[in-house]
Scaffold this active site. Sequence first.
Site, PDB file in Angstrom:
ATOM      1  N   VAL A  26       2.244 -35.998  -8.350  1.00 20.07           N
ATOM      2  CA  VAL A  26       1.253 -35.623  -9.357  1.00 20.07           C
ATOM      3  C   VAL A  26      -0.063 -36.335  -9.068  1.00 20.07           C
ATOM      4  O   VAL A  26      -1.145 -35.738  -9.108  1.00 20.07           O
ATOM      5  CB  VAL A  26       1.755 -35.983 -10.771  1.00 20.07           C
ATOM      6  CG1 VAL A  26       0.739 -35.582 -11.816  1.00 20.07           C
ATOM      7  CG2 VAL A  26       3.094 -35.296 -11.037  1.00 20.07           C
ATOM      8  N   PRO A  46       2.483 -49.173  -6.697  1.00 20.43           N
ATOM      9  CA  PRO A  46       3.364 -50.006  -5.874  1.00 20.43           C
ATOM     10  C   PRO A  46       3.670 -49.329  -4.545  1.00 20.43           C
ATOM     11  O   PRO A  46       3.788 -49.978  -3.515  1.00 20.43           O
ATOM     12  CB  PRO A  46       4.635 -50.144  -6.719  1.00 20.43           C
ATOM     13  CG  PRO A  46       4.235 -49.758  -8.107  1.00 20.43           C
ATOM     14  CD  PRO A  46       3.082 -48.827  -7.989  1.00 20.43           C
ATOM     15  N   ASP A 253      -6.883  13.775  -4.618  1.00 17.86           N
ATOM     16  CA  ASP A 253      -6.094  14.981  -4.367  1.00 17.86           C
ATOM     17  C   ASP A 253      -4.706  14.866  -4.981  1.00 17.86           C
ATOM     18  O   ASP A 253      -4.390  13.910  -5.677  1.00 17.86           O
ATOM     19  CB  ASP A 253      -6.055  15.343  -2.884  1.00 17.86           C
ATOM     20  CG  ASP A 253      -5.755  14.151  -2.017  1.00 17.86           C
ATOM     21  OD1 ASP A 253      -4.725  13.511  -2.255  1.00 17.86           O
ATOM     22  OD2 ASP A 253      -6.573  13.856  -1.119  1.00 17.86           O
ATOM     23  N   LYS A 275      -5.489  20.055  -2.068  1.00 18.60           N
ATOM     24  CA  LYS A 275      -4.739  19.718  -0.873  1.00 18.60           C
ATOM     25  C   LYS A 275      -3.248  19.878  -1.075  1.00 18.60           C
ATOM     26  O   LYS A 275      -2.484  18.955  -0.910  1.00 18.60           O
ATOM     27  CB  LYS A 275      -5.002  18.261  -0.437  1.00 18.60           C
ATOM     28  CG  LYS A 275      -6.277  18.064   0.309  1.00 18.60           C
ATOM     29  CD  LYS A 275      -5.989  17.769   1.760  1.00 18.60           C
ATOM     30  CE  LYS A 275      -7.253  17.503   2.510  1.00 18.60           C
ATOM     31  NZ  LYS A 275      -7.288  16.191   3.107  1.00 18.60           N
ATOM     32  N   MET A 388       5.434  15.066   5.722  1.00 17.19           N
ATOM     33  CA  MET A 388       5.155  16.511   5.590  1.00 17.19           C
ATOM     34  C   MET A 388       6.221  17.372   6.259  1.00 17.19           C
ATOM     35  O   MET A 388       5.912  18.391   6.855  1.00 17.19           O
ATOM     36  CB  MET A 388       3.778  16.834   6.209  1.00 17.19           C
ATOM     37  CG  MET A 388       2.646  16.115   5.538  1.00 17.19           C
ATOM     38  SD  MET A 388       1.062  16.394   6.332  1.00 17.19           S
ATOM     39  CE  MET A 388       1.126  15.256   7.715  1.00 17.19           C
ATOM     40  N   GLY A 417       8.974   9.075  -3.608  1.00 17.57           N
ATOM     41  CA  GLY A 417       9.266   7.654  -3.441  1.00 17.57           C
ATOM     42  C   GLY A 417       8.336   6.777  -4.262  1.00 17.57           C
ATOM     43  O   GLY A 417       7.147   7.077  -4.385  1.00 17.57           O
TER      44      GLY A 417
HETATM   45  N1  SAH Z   1      -1.848   9.284   3.912  1.00 16.18           N
HETATM   46  C1  SAH Z   1      -0.530   9.426   3.334  1.00 16.18           C
HETATM   47  C2  SAH Z   1       0.221  10.573   3.921  1.00 16.18           C
HETATM   48  C3  SAH Z   1      -0.396  11.918   3.716  1.00 16.18           C
HETATM   49  S1  SAH Z   1       0.597  13.211   4.352  1.00 16.18           S
HETATM   50  C4  SAH Z   1       0.250   8.133   3.503  1.00 16.18           C
HETATM   51  O1  SAH Z   1      -0.184   7.216   4.229  1.00 16.18           O
HETATM   52  O2  SAH Z   1       1.303   8.006   2.889  1.00 16.18           O
HETATM   53  C5  SAH Z   1       1.534  13.682   2.960  1.00 16.18           C
HETATM   54  C6  SAH Z   1       2.987  13.371   3.137  1.00 16.18           C
HETATM   55  O3  SAH Z   1       3.233  11.988   2.866  1.00 16.18           O
HETATM   56  C7  SAH Z   1       3.906  14.087   2.206  1.00 16.18           C
HETATM   57  O4  SAH Z   1       4.159  15.392   2.640  1.00 16.18           O
HETATM   58  C8  SAH Z   1       5.130  13.231   2.251  1.00 16.18           C
HETATM   59  O5  SAH Z   1       5.879  13.452   3.416  1.00 16.18           O
HETATM   60  C9  SAH Z   1       4.532  11.858   2.349  1.00 16.18           C
HETATM   61  N2  SAH Z   1       4.456  11.219   1.029  1.00 16.18           N
HETATM   62  C10 SAH Z   1       3.356  10.824   0.382  1.00 16.18           C
HETATM   63  N3  SAH Z   1       3.676  10.251  -0.797  1.00 16.18           N
HETATM   64  C11 SAH Z   1       4.999  10.263  -0.887  1.00 16.18           C
HETATM   65  C12 SAH Z   1       5.956   9.821  -1.850  1.00 16.18           C
HETATM   66  N4  SAH Z   1       5.585   9.183  -2.962  1.00 16.18           N
HETATM   67  N5  SAH Z   1       7.271  10.001  -1.581  1.00 16.18           N
HETATM   68  C13 SAH Z   1       7.673  10.602  -0.467  1.00 16.18           C
HETATM   69  N6  SAH Z   1       6.827  11.046   0.470  1.00 16.18           N
HETATM   70  C14 SAH Z   1       5.516  10.886   0.279  1.00 16.18           C
END
Ligand code: SAH
Length: 464
Positions: A26, A46, A253, A275, A388, A417
């Site tokens: 401390v 000490p 987007d 998009k 994608m 995810g």
């Molecule tokens: N720039 C983005 C990717 C764009 S391409 C990145 O870095 O994550 C778009 C693709 O990203 C989707 O078709 C899917 O495959 C993936 N993606 C983005 N968000 C996602 C999520 N929450 N869960 C699963 N796949 C995801």
Amino acid sequence: MRQMANLPVFLKLSGHPCLVVGGGEVAARKVRQLREANADVLIVAPQLCPELQNLAAAKQVRYEAGRFAEKHLHGCSLVIAATNDRDVNENVSKACQNRQIPVNVVDDPELCTFITPALVSRGPVQIAISTGGAAPVLARLLRARLETIIPSAYGRLAELMQQFRAQAKEKFPEFDKRRRFWEQLVSGPIAEMLFAGQDEAAFKALEQQLDSEEDSVTTEGEVYLVGGGPGDPDLLTFRALRLMQQADVVLYDRLVSPAIVELVRKDAQRIYVGKQRDQHTLAQEEINRLLVKLARQGKRVLRLKGGDPFIFGRGGEEIEDLAAEGISFQVVPGVTAAAGCASYAGIPLTHRDHAQSCLFITGHLKDDALDLNWEALVQPGQTLAIYMGMKGIDVLCRELIRHGMQAGMPAAIVQKGTYPEQKIFISELGRLAAVVEENNIKPPAMTIIGEVVTLHEKLAWYKP
Ligand code: SAH
């Protein structure tokens, strides 16, 4: 009249003798602070803990082995008692109070004539937080909050402003004008350059502004290309959040989760640029042009993208035009979908026993075909993370098998995810297309192929 328990002050201690009684951890913490303030520190104890021993050996502090005695107070500007013996602490406190020397006894407010606040530091900027001893935990919590919202570059910003203080005073002799000048500076593009690590450009821009004949402050627009991560707002970076809260207009987007769009400054203009596969609301070229146009109008433009802007995000294309037009911009990385999905699915993308490399691949169909380097994709000890890929999943799996990958290779699809609606489908390469069809899996979804998928069973932790 408002009542205060204490008067907050900042003491100048540079070169002043200060006494620390105690030699433990401390005490070491307090010695560190005093040394940061350039105090001339004497330690009486000490014995010393290793950190303090080193300091004493290096003559960075003075040390007297033994117990505290009144003579140690001679010439002292300030005293801190940090022993674990209350009698000693009390003696020190009393002796100091008799001589009007400010004294702090660690964790014993009653024996203190001053308290040390929780501190947030950014170079010359210091924020001291105190609850007057009422709730130190609350002070620490506040400090943690402040740490997250105050950019670390504020210290450098303060230093920059200091360098130009005299010049600004000359150019804007009236206080009000000068204040407005500084106000615009701290939330404008020059500050932003500094935060983005472009210190030299910031210096030049400020110099130029103060040199120019103009005495009104012109605001130039700028663009922030920001990765918003895969969905969970907690995965935003500090910088992303800060820029989201200062932008005048936001282009986002479909991939950006609504919870994240919510965090944008309330009165910012929001432009949805779509998009979705096959139905781009604004063509890419239109988005590029719009960014230029808005920045030219002097706006702070936030281009908010899902995941990371430089991973399958066409972020590079969007800023090419800006670079060509000389518009200032910065890029903020985000958690890319592969990383977000992998973590939230408990599937490490690499693993000493299973995968030494990982490829990020686009599964986007062009003329109903996938133009990929299949040889490279079927290497052993490798994980594939496919963006994608839903529409072309059958082509992908068929080609991987045709080029030698086992149909039994573990594979996972992570849909949405990191969202509360996250779904995980575990299967194997040969069955993957059927799984997508049977479950009617829609984007956004990430496909992960490789032995690492087997770890999901043990490591899955995210159960929204
Ligand atoms: N720039 C983005 C990717 C764009 S391409 C990145 O870095 O994550 C778009 C693709 O990203 C989707 O078709 C899917 O495959 C993936 N993606 C983005 N968000 C996602 C999520 N929450 N869960 C699963 N796949 C995801």
